[in-house]
Structures are given as structure tokens and as C-alpha cells.
Write a protein that holds these residues in place. Structure first.
Motif, PDB file in Angstrom:
ATOM      1  N   UNK A  49      20.149  26.214 -16.146  1.00 59.16           N
ATOM      2  CA  UNK A  49      19.692  26.969 -17.308  1.00 59.16           C
ATOM      3  C   UNK A  49      18.638  27.974 -16.881  1.00 59.16           C
ATOM      4  N   UNK A  50      18.697  29.152 -17.465  1.00 58.58           N
ATOM      5  CA  UNK A  50      17.706  30.173 -17.108  1.00 58.58           C
ATOM      6  C   UNK A  50      16.414  29.916 -17.876  1.00 58.58           C
ATOM      7  N   UNK A  51      15.284  29.874 -17.143  1.00 55.80           N
ATOM      8  CA  UNK A  51      14.016  29.677 -17.840  1.00 55.80           C
ATOM      9  C   UNK A  51      13.476  31.010 -18.325  1.00 55.80           C
ATOM     10  N   UNK A  52      13.763  32.064 -17.540  1.00 55.97           N
ATOM     11  CA  UNK A  52      13.289  33.392 -17.930  1.00 55.97           C
ATOM     12  C   UNK A  52      14.445  34.374 -17.902  1.00 55.97           C
ATOM     13  N   UNK A  53      14.558  35.139 -18.962  1.00 52.68           N
ATOM     14  CA  UNK A  53      15.621  36.136 -19.020  1.00 52.68           C
ATOM     15  C   UNK A  53      15.048  37.460 -19.469  1.00 52.68           C
ATOM     16  N   UNK A  54      15.363  38.514 -18.760  1.00 52.22           N
ATOM     17  CA  UNK A  54      14.988  39.849 -19.210  1.00 52.22           C
ATOM     18  C   UNK A  54      16.261  40.604 -19.535  1.00 52.22           C
ATOM     19  N   UNK A  55      16.306  41.201 -20.706  1.00 51.26           N
ATOM     20  CA  UNK A  55      17.511  41.886 -21.139  1.00 51.26           C
ATOM     21  C   UNK A  55      17.199  43.357 -21.422  1.00 51.26           C
ATOM     22  N   UNK A  56      17.819  44.238 -20.653  1.00 52.28           N
ATOM     23  CA  UNK A  56      17.689  45.685 -20.850  1.00 52.28           C
ATOM     24  C   UNK A  56      16.230  46.131 -21.004  1.00 52.28           C
ATOM     25  N   UNK A  57      15.409  45.615 -20.129  1.00 55.81           N
ATOM     26  CA  UNK A  57      13.986  45.900 -20.224  1.00 55.81           C
ATOM     27  C   UNK A  57      13.707  47.341 -19.828  1.00 55.81           C
ATOM     28  N   UNK A  58      12.883  48.006 -20.616  1.00 54.19           N
ATOM     29  CA  UNK A  58      12.571  49.400 -20.320  1.00 54.19           C
ATOM     30  C   UNK A  58      11.114  49.676 -20.644  1.00 54.19           C
ATOM     31  N   UNK A  59      10.455  50.393 -19.749  1.00 56.04           N
ATOM     32  CA  UNK A  59       9.071  50.793 -20.025  1.00 56.04           C
ATOM     33  C   UNK A  59       8.849  52.198 -19.497  1.00 56.04           C
ATOM     34  N   UNK A  60       8.401  53.086 -20.378  1.00 55.77           N
ATOM     35  CA  UNK A  60       8.067  54.410 -19.876  1.00 55.77           C
ATOM     36  C   UNK A  60       6.640  54.759 -20.252  1.00 55.77           C
ATOM     37  N   UNK A  61       5.961  55.405 -19.302  1.00 51.93           N
ATOM     38  CA  UNK A  61       4.606  55.915 -19.565  1.00 51.93           C
ATOM     39  C   UNK A  61       4.734  57.410 -19.743  1.00 51.93           C
ATOM     40  N   UNK A  62       4.588  57.868 -20.978  1.00 51.40           N
ATOM     41  CA  UNK A  62       4.804  59.289 -21.209  1.00 51.40           C
ATOM     42  C   UNK A  62       6.219  59.631 -20.802  1.00 51.40           C
TER      43      UNK A  62
END
Lengths: 288, 384, 329, 256
Positions: free
Chosen positions: D1-14
């Protein structure tokens, strides 16, 4: 008197006072940018500028000479202050340095009291006291002087920071102290320059406002506070912010006194400040 | 090494010798100690400074004239900075450390009110130099005051307004206790005299500009502006009114009764009317006026010693100290007797007026203590 | 194991000696009410400064408006007793609760601000409170101040002399000191110091920094409220000018001069800056010049404050003879 | 089982996109590493997971629960702890106190019980100190417990940070370049410590530049560049991945 001309009157008053606030705020900004210190003695530079100019003028010196000499002397005070009290403290915490500026402010105020006494004094107006009328509002020639000199100082500052080596170096050390050191800028020398510069600006503000509002040994505290307030409203560290904050504070304060209540004029000013901070925690033009 | 020690020894001996000498001299008759607390620094310093200077002047004069029945007079002066806490500490020091016989001052109403309990408890006479009527009303056993209460100044102004048939006024006052108390008195007394207050404005002690407030007044149908404050605010009001082209008369309070106002306001001071003690127009008084000679002497002495002209604030201290001294002469160094003597003082001619104290009246002045004064050609002139 | 918890085993002795000194002080001064009077103010200021130091030194938040809380406490208690005939012992919890809740409400939006912005916001708040106290004469009695605040009595025993009041003030001050020491050496205290050390790291360890900042802000305001209560009933008269910007600055100065993040430093700072102006009375007009100069000199030569500098000096002596501190049972 | 999942994570600075549409998951009990060149967005990913930064878009699930939008301290209390690339100790405290802060959320005493020193409070303080010492013993710092944190040598500061994170008794720990600034001996010790942590049942996510360490202990590796995933797999697979070699590892690594 119509409401319209009242508004014009308030705005004109606000602009002149706002100009002074803006100059003081610029002084705060320059020192803050290069050293990270809030200089609580900034108001005292304003006071010294006015008081020295008045005493020189009463010795019979022409007004212009007195003013220039006063600016020079206050600049020297600023330099001395940095050398003696700020410079020796390598790596002290900012709060310690701020307390030192508070000490300096008390000290300068005390010295001024001993030299000039406790009464207010006045510099003669630069060109008479005959009021003239614009759009139903009345203005004194001195108001135009204040506005004119304020704007010229701002322009000169802009040119200084944009086109001179020293100005660029100061800007560089404000932007990134480490990088500035690496390219060979003496950051500590820049701190000295910043104190000299903001002392000079404070002195100018003190001189031009003295004919209208008088000078006394304790005039600096409130002006300093309002200047600080303006700098914060505009966004600490931003020169356009300081100017904007100064004029905004001056005009809103004057309108508030005119339309709301003059008893709560200062409260209005600080409520504006709180509102701005709650909406924009870093001031209007502050860097996030 | 030895020489140094000898020097050091002298250094220690000298003060001791001096002390012995002084105490030897003083043994003839005990020094009378009186305490004085004034706002020598801080925002109220324009009041406290002339008060202190006056007290020093008087102290010298009295001692040169042989003191009080041969006793030297010593006035111990402390600064309150206009601050209640500091004032309280100063009073304690005077009472318990310096052990003075009576206290004069403080300069501000707030500081006075803050020490009344203390003074009552310690049972020591206090003659305040502050304006507020609350200091002596209700009467407190040990507390007196010399300045004319603002109630009287307001009464005098109301009389003046009625004479001129002015029935609509605007009030502008400084936002400190002095100004607010003046405003409150005007609000009480004006309607009783059928005068309507059409505008209330206020300014801060250190405000640089009052055109906003005055513009508002200009928008009303006020026939006169009454300004209540101490320098430099009132001078800015005068100048701003001129700037705005306001023609209606400007009436100021007794808070501007020093030369500084004329200096600061410049031409704008011309024609300003205000109630004041007789001191500043002493020369114009008729010779029959009982206060005249005394006022002229005080004014001249002050001018000679300090190179500045005397003002009514210094006068309050003059009155206070003279009252204590005259009581001391009669009663000797006994606090309770001094108090009784002060309370029994009748027809005492002071700078502020003619004082008549009684168990129910601890100020002792009437509105006749005031005259109306105007400014003409940069000088004070008695009206009428 | 318990030894590990107590950083300074001498702390208890320190407090005991301190209390003893306080108790003996009146004897030394031959019962002169003037010295007692000064010490009362030292005690009152100590209470506020300890609170402010919790906020500044431990939670890393500055307040340039603490005099306002002092004023709110004083006026609340003063009005309740002088105008509405309340007993001072009922007014005390009211004053403390009011200041704490005002601080809580003000803190909600304000404490999100950082550094100089927070400083200016608290300064602004202080100014607004000061102006309101001055202007609302219908509420605060009179523009020159509120008169006739009754003294305090415990049962039939009236605290009518300075000496009796001295014991009351210092009992409370010592209480506040001990409480604050308890807080500093606790879960919350560690969390606060963590916030000062690195707020980010503290947050990633599950410390709800915003909540603790707010709590300490309210607590320090409550201390100031308590001090205001003591001040009002000691003076019998309060005026708005006591609670202005100047006093706020003085308080911050006391914290820094005494030493940030040091409970004892607060006592020292409050004592130093309360007694100094009294000593400077001899200098007459020169007093504020000397005061300003001394302030600068102290900060230039002891940038960490009086206590830290002294402690560092002592420590550098101790470390010369290394003592192993490991102790496991 | 996955304990941590990131889905389509996106971060933009400006205008700058630091993390771009990144999806990955970490299995319970695994040691997984994230590698990539400097400025690839690794630390940003950590900041997004721990809630120090809000993502521009995308989702993070921890233990089946969506944690995007939660406050940092709430996320921490769910069992996620981390260390920092540039060590962030509480320098004004002792080593022991640093670790005791780590125990913060497992203690319940509030302001009131601390002020009054209630018996419950005393008991809890004792227990906490015991737990903290235990964690210090685990990383080998037990004999340093009373020293001021700032006086530790750098390598020990790093291990102290790990002990502090462990004191929170998390389910998963995020390590941000724990080997940076350590010498080879210290790095070997660190590798052993990480394995020991995994043995205790914790999931480990590792951001690291020291390839030897990464290849030694990771079960799975995620490679990102410019915020994008360029490869994911077992260490051996990554070593052979042409894309990775080209973008990041360079020719000389292949030679090793």
C-alpha cells in the motif's frame, strides 16, 4: 465654502504634509535597505535640520546658505552617529541596533533641548506669506516650495541611485549584501553612506517645513513616527512605496480630519495603517 | 606614590571640611526647605521652565534679603517631565527624603491630580500651578492652587462675546487635557449665555497643519473662532486662518500669554484677543492698580536675570512660592500651621490677581483676575 | 533523570535569595517611603517586562504597543472601582480578563505579520488605544484623568502605606516570575523557544506556532493588565499620558537592556531603567542626555543585555575547568 | 500500500514552474530517494508535502488522507516528519530540549498545567525526557544531551535533526540531503542509521546528492529535472536509464 473647494483644500494640505512624510519615509527606507535597521532617530534628523537652519538664519546668514550649511551639519551628525554607535557593533542583533537608535533619538533630543531651549522657533518663509487661490482653495507660497523641493529631492535621489557608481553600489548592497561584497563593494561603507544620505534628506524636510509648522526640540518624534507609518504602508524597503505611503497618509489624514473628526485625526492615520497591514501584510508595494 | 596618596587624602578631606564649614554656618539658623516640582522637560516644558526660573529668581532674592526671619530658604526643584509616575516619585522624594515643609507645583493638571492623595496622606501643603478646577473643587484640605481656573477664563471670554453680540462660535482646541478641559467649560458656559457652539475641532500637540479643521469651520456660520491650546498649535491656527482668508475674530485662551506666540504667528498674531493675567500688560495698567508695581518689578527682574520676558506661567510659581513664604513667616516651620496660614490669607496681591483664600475656596481668585488683551504691532495691549 | 530536566539546579536557590533580599530591602532603607515607592514601580514594571520578554525573547514577536494593555488594565479596574463601586478584588480578574481578550482579538490578525510590520501594527494599536483613552471622556472620567480610585485592602487589613503595597506588588511580581519560569521550562516554553529558533522547523514538528504566539501575546497582555491594576490602585489617579507610545518604547528598552529571553534579565532591566532616571535627577536638565547616552553605551558594550553579558562572562570562567554534565541513572 | 501519493503536483513561482505535473508514490516501509540536479525542485516537493508551501494544483495523499491545504503542524501530527537541507536546529536550546520539542505533539499539557506544575505535567515531562534520551541514544548522541545545540560539530547537528524528527514518532520521515557536508566515514554511519530507521517500521523518503549512499540504500529512485519526472525505478534500472544518464548523471557515472 462649497464641499468641492473644501475637498481641494484638504487634498492640497494633505499633499504638502504628505510630501514631508514621504521624505522622512525615504530616509527610513534608505537606511533599512542597506542595514536592516529601523532608525528611530530619523525624526531627530528632521528636527536638527530645522533647528540648525533657524539658528544660522538668525545670525544673519542668507536663507539659502543657512539651509545648505544646516543640511551639511546634519549629514555630519548622521555620519558620526553611524561611525560611533552603529559601526562598532559587528553582528549585533537588529533589535539591539534599534534600541541604540532609540537611545540616540533621546540623546539628540536632549542635546537640542539644552542648546535651543524648549520653545518653538520659526524660519522665515522662503518667499513671503501672501496666500493665493486655486480652485477655491488657498495656498501659501511655502506649500509650493515644500512640494517643489520634495519632488526635486525625489528626482535627485532617483538619478543618484540609477546613474552614479555610489548609488548603484548602495542599491546592489541593498539587494544582496553577500553578492555585493563578492563584487568588491564595501557594504559597511554603504551603511555609512545610507546614514549620511537619510540624515541629509531628513534635514531638508526639517528645513522646508519649519516656516509652516515651526521647529522645536521635540518635533521629531511624531514626524518620525508618521514617516515610519508611511514607509510601512507603502511597503518597507521600497522607495516608490515610501513616496506613495507618504502622500497617501498625508491626504487621507487630512480628509479624515476634515470629514470625520479632527479629534481622532491621529487615530485615523493609525487605523489606515492597520487596515493596510491586515489586507496587505507587506504594505502596498512591498515585496512578498 | 606617597605624593599621590597625599593628594588623594586631600580629595577626601575637602568635602568633609566643606561640609563642616557649611553645617557650621548653617547652625546659626535652620534652613527652610521647600519643594518644587515642575514639568521642566516633556511636552509641558514651556510651562515648567519659566516656573522653575521664577522660583530660582525668588529664592536668590529672598536669601539676599536675609532669608525668612534669618532662615535661609532652599527650594529643591525636581522635574516631572509632565509624567504622573515620575511626579509621584518626585513628591515622595521631597516629602520623605528631603523633608520639605511645603510643595509648589506641579505644572500640569494631570500630574497634580495624581499626587493629591499622596499629599493629603502625608499632610503637607501643596500649591499647584495647574489650571484645572478639579484640583480645588471639591476642596481638599492640603491642596491649593494659584493659576486662574479655566472656568474663569471662559467666563471672561463669554462676557467679551456678549459685549460684541457674537452668538455663534466655533471651538478648536488642542487634544490634551488643557485644551479638552477648556472645550468642556465652553460647552457648559456658552449655552447658558445664549451662545451657540456651531463647530468643535481638535488638533494634536505637534500637528504641523490645521487647515483641514479650519476649512470645516469656514464652512459654518461661526462668528468667532475660539482656540484653546498652548504653543505652538495656536500660532499655527492663527497663521492657517490668515492663509484661508478667514476674517472672523480669533479668540485665544490664556495659554498663549507668552512672547513666543507673537514670534511664531508673526503678522497673523495681529488682532488676536485673549484673556490673561495682568502681568503681560503691566505697563498699561492705571497706576491705581494694586498689582502694577509688583508686576513691573517681577517682569524687570526676570528680564534682567534671564534675558527673556516673564510670562504668566512663571507668575503662577511666583504666587505659589510667595504664598508659602508669607505663611512660613507667620507660622514657622510647621506644616499644619503653614497650611492654616495659607487658608487664612486675605487680600494677597500676587501676579495672577488678588487672592482671598478661605476654607471653602482654595484658589482665591475671581474672573476679575483676568483682563482681555489684544495683540497690536507685535505687542500686548490692554483692551479698553 | 529529573536532574536533566532542571537546567539550572541553582534556580530555586536564586529565587529564595531573591525573595529574601526583597523582604529585607525595607529594613535596609530605614523604611523610607521614597525608596519603597521607587521599588513599587520597579515591581510593577517588572511584571509587564517579564510578560513582554516572554513575547519578545521567547516567542520572537515584538510589541511596541504594550503600554496600551497596561492602560486598559488600569482603566478597567479604575473605572469599575471608582465609578461603579466594585471591589478591587472583583476588578482584578475583570481587568486581567479584559486585557487578555483584547490582546487575543487584536492578535488574531496582527500576529500574522512579521518583523517590522508587526512592530508597526502593535505601535498603531497602542496609539489608537491611547487616543481613545484620551478622547472618551464620558467613559474615562476626565481628559486629565480618572480620580478617586480606592486603595486595596485584604479583608479588614488596608494596604494604605507604601510599605504594605510594596509587599503586595512584589508578591505578585515574584508569583509572575515563578509562573513564567515554569512556562519557559515546559512543553509550551520549548515550543516557543523553538519558534524563535526556527519557526519552519517548529511547524514541521507539529508545533502550532500561530496558536502559541497568540497565547503568549494574550498572556503577556494579561500580565500588563495585572500591572495596570496594581498601578491604578497605588496611584489612586490615572491619566492617559502614562499609557502612551513613550512607555511602550521604554518597556521594549527594558527587555532588551535586561536581556532577551531571560526572566531574571527582565527584573534587572526594569530595575535599571526605573531607578536610573531617579538617580539622574541630580543632573537636572542633563538627565535625558545622560539617559540617552547611557542607553547607547550599554547596548554598544553589552549588545546581549545586562544579564546575558554577565552570564557569558561567568560561563567563560567556568568552562575553563570543564565539568562533565552527563548524568544517567 | 502506498503511504504517500502525489498526484499531478504543480507549483509555480510567478512565471517559473518549479514542480510540473509530478506524480509519484511511496510504498509503506520503503526507502525511496528523489534525485535530480540542483534546482530540479526536490526541496520544493518536500515543502509542498509538509505544507510549508501551497501547491498551485494537484493533490497529496498521506495514509489515504488528502493533506493538501492542511496546515504544516497538522500534517506533522498525522505522522510526517522531516529534516532540512540547511540544518535548522533550535540553537538557543540544549540537545535534549531540541529532541523534546520533537515530542511536542505527543504531549498534552497546556499553558495552564505548565504554569501550575500539576502532577500530571511533571509526570509527562519526565516521560518526555526519557523518550528524548532514547532517541538520542539511537543516533548516538546520548552523551551530548546537555550541550547547547549550536556547539555540536556539524555532522552531529545533522544527526540531532534526525533524532528530533524521530521524536515525533512519525510513520514517515523525509530527509533533505542528510549527507551534505559529511565525510565518507560519517556518510557510512548515516547510511546505517537510515537502515535502522527503516527497520523500526518507518518509511523513508530521501533527497540526496551522494549517489553512492542513494544507490546503496534505496529500494526505489525517482529522478526529476526541471520539476518533471524523467525516470522512476530500482537503482539498477536508474543506473542504466539513458534518459537519466543524459540529463543528470553524465558520462563519468556510467564509467563507475
Amino acid at each position: 465654502m462649497t464641499t468641492y473647494s473644501q475637498v481641494v483644500q484638504y487634498v492640497i494640505t494633505g499633499i504638502t504634509i504628505g510630501g514631508i512624510y514621504a521624505l522622512i519615509a525615504l530616509g527610513f527606507t534608505i537606511i533599512y535597505n542597506t542595514t536592516g535597521i529601523i532608525n528611530f532617530a530619523q525624526g531627530e534628523f528632521v528636527m536638527l535640520g530645522g533647528m540648525i537652519a533657524v539658528s544660522l538664519a538668525t545670525t544673519g546668514l542668507p536663507l539659502l546658505c543657512a539651509a545648505l550649511l544646516s543640511v551639511l551639519l546634519v549629514t555630519a551628525v548622521g555620519l558620526l552617529f553611524e561611525r560611533l554607535a552603529i559601526h562598532p557593533l559587528k553582528g549585533a542583533s537588529i533589535i539591539t541596533l534599534i534600541i541604540i537608535t532609540i537611545g540616540a533619538s533621546i540623546f539628540l533630543k536632549g542635546v537640542a533641548m539644552l542648546i535651543w531651549g524648549k520653545d518653538a522657533v520659526r524660519l522665515p518663509s522662503f518667499s513671503g506669506d501672501k496666500p493665493f487661490h486655486i480652485l477655491g482653495a488657498t495656498i501659501l507660497p511655502q506649500h509650493l516650495w515644500i512640494l517643489g523641493i520634495t519632488l526635486s529631492v525625489m528626482l535627485l535621489l532617483h538619478l543618484f541611485f540609477e546613474y552614479t557608481i555610489l548609488g548603484k553600489a548602495m542599491r546592489a548592497s541593498a539587494a544582496n549584501r553577500l553578492a555585493a561584497t563578492l563584487v568588491g563593494i564595501n557594504v559597511r561603507k554603504m551603511a555609512m553612506c545610507s546614514f549620511a544620505l537619510s540624515a541629509a534628506i531628513g534635514a531638508v524636510a526639517g528645513i522646508i517645513i519649519s516656516p509652516v509648522t515651526f521647529s522645536s526640540y521635540d518635533v521629531g518624534t511624531m514626524l518620525g513616527l508618521k514617516g515610519f507609518c508611511a514607509a510601512i504602508i507603502g511597503g518597507l524597503g521600497s522607495s516608490p512605496g515610501a513616496i506613495l505611503g507618504g502622500f497617501l497618509l498625508g491626504i487621507l489624514e487630512s480628509l479624515g480630519a476634515g470629514f470625520l473628526s479632527s479629534s481622532y485625526k491621529d487615530a485615523t492615520a493609525f487605523c489606515i495603517l492597520l487596515t493596510v497591514l491586515f489586507l496587505r501584510p507587506r504594505g502596498i508595494l512591498g515585496r512578498p | 606614590m606617597f605624593r599621590l596618596n597625599k593628594k588623594l587624602m586631600w580629595l577626601f578631606c575637602l568635602p568633609v571640611l566643606l561640609f563642616v564649614l557649611i553645617s557650621g554656618c548653617a547652625k546659626e539658623k535652620k534652613v527652610y526647605k521647600i519643594g518644587a516640582i515642575f514639568a521642566i522637560t516633556g511636552p509641558a516644558s514651556p510651562l515648567g521652565t519659566p516656573e522653575r526660573d521664577t522660583v530660582k529668581l525668588l529664592e536668590d532674592q529672598i536669601n539676599q534679603a536675609g532669608g525668612i526671619d534669618g532662615h535661609r530658604l532652599k527650594v529643591i526643584i525636581y522635574d516631572t517631565a509632565g509624567d504622573e509616575t515620575k511626579c509621584r516619585m518626585a513628591v515622595k522624594k521631597l516629602i520623605y527624603k528631603d523633608k520639605v515643609l511645603a510643595i509648589i507645583g506641579p505644572s500640569r493638571s494631570g500630574t497634580t491630580l495624581a499626587i493629591i492623595d499622596e499629599v493629603q496622606k502625608a499632610e503637607i501643603p501643596l500649591i499647584s500651578c495647574a489650571a484645572s478646577i478639579k484640583i480645588v473643587e471639591p476642596v481638599k484640605k492640603w491642596v491649593f492652587k494659584t493659576p486662574q481656573s479655566d472656568v474663569l477664563a471662559v467666563a471672561k471670554i463669554i462676557d467679551y462675546l456678549k459685549e460684541r453680540n457674537i452668538d455663534k462660535i466655533a471651538i478648536i482646541n488642542v487634544s490634551n487635557p488643557y485644551g479638552i478641559s477648556g472645550k468642556e467649560q465652553l460647552d457648559i458656559q456658552a449655552p447658558q449665555a445664549g451662545i451657540q457652539v456651531v463647530a468643535h475641532e481638535e488638533f494634536g500637540q505637534k500637528d504641523p497643519d490645521m487647515t483641514a479643521q479650519l476649512t470645516r469651520i469656514k464652512g459654518t456660520d461661526a462668528q468667532a473662532v475660539i482656540c484653546w491650546g498652548t504653543n505652538p498649535g495656536p500660532a499655527i491656527v492663527a497663521r492657517n486662518m490668515r492663509q484661508l482668508g478667514m476674517q472672523i475674530p480669533l479668540i485665544q485662551s490664556h495659554g498663549i500669554a507668552n512672547k513666543k506666540f507673537i514670534e511664531l504667528a508673526g503678522e497673523a498674531a495681529e488682532g488676536v484677543v485673549f484673556p490673561a493675567g495682568r502681568l503681560i500688560v503691566a505697563e498699561e495698567l492705571p497706576d491705581s492698580d494694586p498689582q502694577k508695581s509688583l508686576l513691573l518689578k517681577y517682569a524687570n527682574d526676570f528680564q534682567q536675570k534671564y534675558g527673556r520676558s516673564a510670562d504668566t506661567f512663571g507668575g503662577h510659581a511666583w504666587d505659589a512660592l510667595q504664598l508659602v513664604v508669607s505663611a512660613l513667616k507667620k507660622a514657622g516651620p510647621d506644616k499644619a500651621k503653614i497650611r492654616d496660614e495659607i487658608e487664612n490669607t486675605r487680600n494677597f496681591i500676587g501676579t495672577g490677581g488678588i487672592f482671598n483664600f478661605s476654607p471653602t475656596e482654595h484658589n482665591g481668585l475671581t474672573k476679575e483676575a483676568f483682563v482681555m488683551v489684544t495683540i497690536r504691532d507685535g505687542n500686548w495691549r490692554l483692551l479698553k | 533523570m529529573a536532574k536533566n530536566l532542571r537546567k539550572l539546579p541553582s534556580g530555586r536557590w536564586g529565587i529564595a535569595i531573591f525573595i529574601l533580599c526583597l523582604a529585607l530591602f525595607p529594613l535596609l532603607t530605614v523604611n523610607n517611603p521614597y525608596y519603597i515607592n521607587v521599588m513599587v514601580f520597579v515591581g510593577i514594571n517588572t511584571i509587564i517586562v517579564v510578560g513582554l520578554n516572554l513575547l519578545m525573547g521567547y516567542a520572537g514577536q515584538i510589541s511596541l504597543g504594550h503600554a496600551a494593555f497596561y492602560g486598559i488594565g488600569a482603566y478597567c479596574s479604575g473605572l469599575l472601582t471608582a465609578k461603579y463601586g466594585c471591589s478591587p478584588w472583583l476588578a482584578l480578574p475583570a481587568a486581567v480578563a479584559l486585557t487578555a481578550s483584547v490582546a487575543y482579538l487584536i492578535g488574531l490578525p496582527t500576529l500574522r505579520l512579521k518583523g517590522h510590520y508587526l512592530a508597526m501594527a502593535t505601535l498603531g494599536f497602542g496609539m489608537v488605544v491611547y487616543i481613545v483613552l484620551r478622547q472618551l471622556s464620558w467613559l474615562t472620567g476626565d481628559s486629565s484623568g480618572l480620580m478617586g480610585i480606592p486603595g486595596i485592602s485584604i479583608g479588614r487589613f488596608k494596604l494604605d502605606t507604601d510599605l504594605k503595597y510594596y509587599f503586595l506588588v512584589w508578591t505578585m511580581a515574584v508569583g509572575v516570575l515563578m509562573l513564567s519560569r515554569n512556562i519557559v521550562n515546559s512543553r509550551i516554553g520549548r515550543a516557543l523557544r523553538a519558534v524563535e529558533g526556527s519557526e519552519t522547523a517548529a511547524r514541521t514538528l507539529g508545533v502550532d506556532t500561530a496558536r502559541y504566539k497568540l497565547q503568549v501575546f494574550a498572556l503577556s497582555a494579561a500580565y500588563a493588565g495585572l500591572a495596570g491594576f496594581l498601578y491604578a490602585h497605588f496611584m489612586g489617579f490615572i491619566g492617559p499620558s502614562t499609557f502612551g507610545f513613550k512607555f511602550s518604547i521604554e518597556l521594549v528598552t527594558m527587555v532588551v537592556v535586561g536581556g532577551m529571553a531571560s526572566i531574571w534579565g527582565s527584573v534587572l532591566g526594569a530595575a535599571f531603567l526605573t531607578i536610573l532616571p531617579e538617580c539622574l535627577r541630580v543632573a537636572e536638565d542633563y538627565d535625558i542626555v545622560i539617559y540617552g547616552l547611557l542607553l547607547m553605551v550599554v547596548m554598544i558594550f553589552m549588545p546581549k543585555g545586562l544579564t546575558r553579558t554577565t552570564v557569558d562572562l561567568l560561563k567563560s570562567r567556568w568552562t575553563a575547568s570543564p565539568v562533565s554534565q552527563t548524568n544517567e541513572e | 500500500m502506498a503511504i504517500l501519493e502525489a498526484v499531478n503536483l504543480k507549483k509555480s513561482f510567478g512565471g517559473v514552474v518549479a514542480v510540473d505535473n509530478l506524480s509519484f508514490s511511496v510504498e509503506t516501509g520503503q526507502i525511496k530517494s528523489i534525485i535530480g540536479p540542483n534546482g530540479a525542485g526536490k526541496t520544493t516537493v518536500y515543502n509542498l508535502i509538509t505544507g510549508l508551501l501551497p501547491p498551485t494544483s494537484g493533490l497529496i495523499r498521506f495514509n489515504g488522507q488528502t493533506i493538501t491545504g492542511l496546515k504544516t503542524h497538522t500534517i506533522a501530527s498525522l505522522g510526517l516528519a522531516r529534516t532540512f537541507q540547511n540544518v535548522r536546529l533550535f540553537e538557543n536550546m540544549t540537545v535534549l530540549e531540541n529532541v523534546m520539542v520533537g515530542c511536542h505533539q505527543r504531549m498534552g499539557s497546556g499553558l495552564f498545567s505548565a504554569i501550575c506544575r500539576l502532577p500530571k505535567f511533571r509526570r509527562e515531562e519526565k516521560q518526555t525526557a526519557a523518550v528524548a534520551l532514547e532517541k538520542l541514544a539511537l543516533v548516538g548522541l546520548a552523551d551530548q544531551s546537555q550541550r547547547p545545540a549550536f556547539s555540536l560539530p556539524f555532522a552531529q547537528q545533522r544527526t540531532l535533526e534526525i533524532a528530533r524528527a524521530l521524536a515525533a514518532e512519525p510513520r514517515m520521515i523525509l530527509l533533505d540531503e542528510p549527507a551534505a557536508g559529511l565525510n565518507s566515514h560519517e556518510t557510512v554511519q548515516l547510511g546505517k542509521l537510515i537502515l535502522k530507521i527503516r527497520q523500526m517500521g518507518l518509511t523513508v523518503l530521501l533527497v540526496e546528492h551522494d549517489m553512492e549512499l542513494v544507490m546503496d540504500i534505496s529500494e526505489e529512485i525517482l529522478v526529476i529535472n526541471y520539476g518533471k519526472k524523467i525516470a522512476e525505478g530500482k537503482p539498477a534500472e536508474i543506473q542504466d536509464n539513458q534518459e537519466v544518464i543524459k540529463a543528470y548523471l553524465g558520462e563519468d557515472f556510467k564509467g563507475r
